[in-house]
Design a protein around this motif. Structure first.
Motif, mmCIF file in Angstrom:
data_model
loop_
_atom_site.group_PDB
_atom_site.id
_atom_site.type_symbol
_atom_site.label_atom_id
_atom_site.label_comp_id
_atom_site.label_asym_id
_atom_site.label_seq_id
_atom_site.Cartn_x
_atom_site.Cartn_y
_atom_site.Cartn_z
ATOM 1 N N PHE A 185 0.845 -1.186 0.000
ATOM 2 C CA PHE A 185 0.000 0.000 0.000
ATOM 3 C C PHE A 185 0.885 1.241 0.000
ATOM 4 O O PHE A 185 1.783 1.375 0.836
ATOM 5 C CB PHE A 185 -0.908 -0.012 1.237
ATOM 6 N N LEU A 186 0.643 2.136 -0.956
ATOM 7 C CA LEU A 186 1.444 3.354 -1.062
ATOM 8 C C LEU A 186 0.714 4.582 -0.538
ATOM 9 O O LEU A 186 1.345 5.574 -0.190
ATOM 10 C CB LEU A 186 1.859 3.585 -2.519
ATOM 11 N N GLY A 187 -0.611 4.533 -0.531
ATOM 12 C CA GLY A 187 -1.384 5.675 -0.061
ATOM 13 C C GLY A 187 -2.697 5.775 -0.800
ATOM 14 O O GLY A 187 -3.140 4.837 -1.455
ATOM 15 N N ARG A 188 -3.298 6.940 -0.695
ATOM 16 C CA ARG A 188 -4.568 7.219 -1.351
ATOM 17 C C ARG A 188 -4.407 8.439 -2.248
ATOM 18 O O ARG A 188 -3.668 9.358 -1.909
ATOM 19 C CB ARG A 188 -5.662 7.514 -0.328
ATOM 20 N N SER A 189 -5.139 8.420 -3.334
ATOM 21 C CA SER A 189 -5.214 9.581 -4.200
ATOM 22 C C SER A 189 -6.684 9.981 -4.263
ATOM 23 O O SER A 189 -7.468 9.362 -4.984
ATOM 24 C CB SER A 189 -4.673 9.266 -5.600
ATOM 25 N N PRO A 190 -7.087 10.965 -3.458
ATOM 26 C CA PRO A 190 -8.502 11.347 -3.398
ATOM 27 C C PRO A 190 -9.064 11.692 -4.773
ATOM 28 O O PRO A 190 -8.348 12.152 -5.664
ATOM 29 C CB PRO A 190 -8.507 12.577 -2.486
ATOM 30 N N LEU A 191 -10.357 11.464 -4.916
ATOM 31 C CA LEU A 191 -11.063 11.778 -6.149
ATOM 32 C C LEU A 191 -11.694 13.159 -6.040
ATOM 33 O O LEU A 191 -12.156 13.553 -4.967
ATOM 34 C CB LEU A 191 -12.158 10.742 -6.406
ATOM 35 N N HIS A 192 -11.730 13.864 -7.171
ATOM 36 C CA HIS A 192 -12.346 15.189 -7.216
ATOM 37 C C HIS A 192 -13.154 15.316 -8.494
ATOM 38 O O HIS A 192 -12.721 14.875 -9.565
ATOM 39 C CB HIS A 192 -11.288 16.298 -7.214
ATOM 40 N N ILE A 193 -14.316 15.934 -8.371
ATOM 41 C CA ILE A 193 -15.064 16.352 -9.555
ATOM 42 C C ILE A 193 -14.460 17.688 -9.949
ATOM 43 O O ILE A 193 -14.368 18.602 -9.125
ATOM 44 C CB ILE A 193 -16.565 16.516 -9.256
ATOM 45 N N VAL A 194 -14.037 17.788 -11.200
ATOM 46 C CA VAL A 194 -13.365 19.006 -11.646
ATOM 47 C C VAL A 194 -13.931 19.494 -12.974
ATOM 48 O O VAL A 194 -14.537 18.738 -13.733
ATOM 49 C CB VAL A 194 -11.835 18.794 -11.782
ATOM 50 N N ALA A 195 -13.699 20.753 -13.215
ATOM 51 C CA ALA A 195 -14.066 21.398 -14.472
ATOM 52 C C ALA A 195 -13.082 22.533 -14.710
ATOM 53 O O ALA A 195 -12.394 22.977 -13.789
ATOM 54 C CB ALA A 195 -15.489 21.942 -14.411
ATOM 55 N N SER A 196 -13.044 22.996 -15.928
ATOM 56 C CA SER A 196 -12.222 24.173 -16.217
ATOM 57 C C SER A 196 -13.023 25.414 -15.824
ATOM 58 O O SER A 196 -14.259 25.401 -15.834
ATOM 59 C CB SER A 196 -11.870 24.224 -17.707
ATOM 60 N N PRO A 197 -12.343 26.499 -15.461
ATOM 61 C CA PRO A 197 -13.062 27.731 -15.112
ATOM 62 C C PRO A 197 -13.967 28.227 -16.241
ATOM 63 O O PRO A 197 -15.068 28.715 -15.971
ATOM 64 C CB PRO A 197 -11.938 28.731 -14.820
ATOM 65 N N ASP A 198 -13.535 28.064 -17.505
ATOM 66 C CA ASP A 198 -14.382 28.550 -18.599
ATOM 67 C C ASP A 198 -15.652 27.709 -18.749
ATOM 68 O O ASP A 198 -16.711 28.241 -19.070
ATOM 69 C CB ASP A 198 -13.609 28.654 -19.918
ATOM 70 N N TYR A 199 -15.569 26.399 -18.486
ATOM 71 C CA TYR A 199 -16.781 25.575 -18.527
ATOM 72 C C TYR A 199 -17.760 26.057 -17.453
ATOM 73 O O TYR A 199 -18.960 26.223 -17.714
ATOM 74 C CB TYR A 199 -16.464 24.088 -18.319
ATOM 75 N N LEU A 200 -17.261 26.275 -16.235
ATOM 76 C CA LEU A 200 -18.131 26.712 -15.146
ATOM 77 C C LEU A 200 -18.711 28.101 -15.412
ATOM 78 O O LEU A 200 -19.858 28.377 -15.039
ATOM 79 C CB LEU A 200 -17.378 26.685 -13.818
ATOM 80 N N GLU A 201 -17.946 28.961 -16.078
ATOM 81 C CA GLU A 201 -18.456 30.287 -16.422
ATOM 82 C C GLU A 201 -19.609 30.176 -17.419
ATOM 83 O O GLU A 201 -20.613 30.871 -17.309
ATOM 84 C CB GLU A 201 -17.330 31.140 -17.003
ATOM 85 N N ARG A 202 -19.469 29.266 -18.387
ATOM 86 C CA ARG A 202 -20.516 29.081 -19.401
ATOM 87 C C ARG A 202 -21.735 28.337 -18.870
ATOM 88 O O ARG A 202 -22.867 28.677 -19.167
ATOM 89 C CB ARG A 202 -19.979 28.292 -20.599
ATOM 90 N N GLN A 203 -21.514 27.285 -18.081
ATOM 91 C CA GLN A 203 -22.587 26.375 -17.688
ATOM 92 C C GLN A 203 -23.045 26.531 -16.238
ATOM 93 O O GLN A 203 -24.056 25.965 -15.854
ATOM 94 C CB GLN A 203 -22.139 24.922 -17.906
ATOM 95 N N GLY A 204 -22.270 27.239 -15.434
ATOM 96 C CA GLY A 204 -22.595 27.380 -14.021
ATOM 97 C C GLY A 204 -22.034 26.218 -13.215
ATOM 98 O O GLY A 204 -21.711 25.160 -13.752
ATOM 99 N N THR A 205 -21.926 26.437 -11.916
ATOM 100 C CA THR A 205 -21.416 25.418 -11.003
ATOM 101 C C THR A 205 -22.590 24.644 -10.428
ATOM 102 O O THR A 205 -23.518 25.263 -9.889
ATOM 103 C CB THR A 205 -20.615 26.077 -9.864
ATOM 104 N N PRO A 206 -22.587 23.322 -10.537
ATOM 105 C CA PRO A 206 -23.700 22.562 -9.967
ATOM 106 C C PRO A 206 -23.743 22.748 -8.451
ATOM 107 O O PRO A 206 -22.741 22.553 -7.767
ATOM 108 C CB PRO A 206 -23.399 21.112 -10.352
#
Length: 167
Positions: free
Chosen positions: A31-52
């Motif tokens: 076991f080496l560790g954990r790599s947490p998961l994240h929901i991500v988007a680019s700032p321009d996508y969020l600017e166009r579509q909004g943040t859920p």
């Protein structure tokens, strides 16, 4: 990042890094560790579509998923949400790049996106809605138990483990 599991014997490979829950096998795992998961988007996508604002709003967004690993399209959210990727990539790198170019939201491991998050090229979304810890965060090194290289493998892992950016 490919999702094809390499047969260590067939490929004459001494060591592999596996992410996620391990299958039972005759291989040794460290076991080496954990790599947490994240929901991500680019700032321009969020600017166009909004943040859920909540997981149920994800269905109104462009979801980027995995073509060759459909199990990775089931996001470990605290509130179950039915998500179907509208856009798919064959590797984590492809999904990451599609996300960087503003094509939608993706669920990716921290090790893949930490530099993008630090530079502002990607932004976390609904980070408090991901069930953690979860099996998809696990990172292991796997290798054959009785190899002539076991001392070298151990030395390599002792060297590399503290240098990895894992939780």
């Amino acid at each position: 990042m490919s999702f094809v599991e390499v047969d260590l014997t067939e490929r004459r490979t001494d060591l592999a890094i596996r992410i996620g829950a391990l299958q039972d096998s005759n291989l040794h795992a460290r076991f080496l560790g954990r790599s947490p998961l994240h929901i991500v988007a680019s700032p321009d996508y969020l600017e166009r579509q909004g943040t859920p604002p909540a997981p149920e709003a994800l269905g109104r967004h462009q979801i980027i998923g995995f073509a060759d690993a459909p199990h990775l399209n089931r996001w470990p959210l605290l509130e179950p949400a039915s998500l179907s990727p509208q856009l798919s990539g064959s590797s984590g790198e492809t999904v990451r790049r599609l996300c960087l170019t503003g094509q939608g939201l993706a669920l990716l491991s921290d090790f893949m996106i930490c530099d993008n998050l630090a530079s502002g090229r990607q932004v976390k979304v609904l980070d408090d809605q991901i069930a953690t810890p979860n099996n998809r965060e696990l990172v292991h090194a796997i290798y054959h138990r009785n190899t002539a290289f076991s001392n070298r493998i151990t030395a390599f892992l002792d060297y590399i483990a503290p240098r990895l950016r894992l939780a």
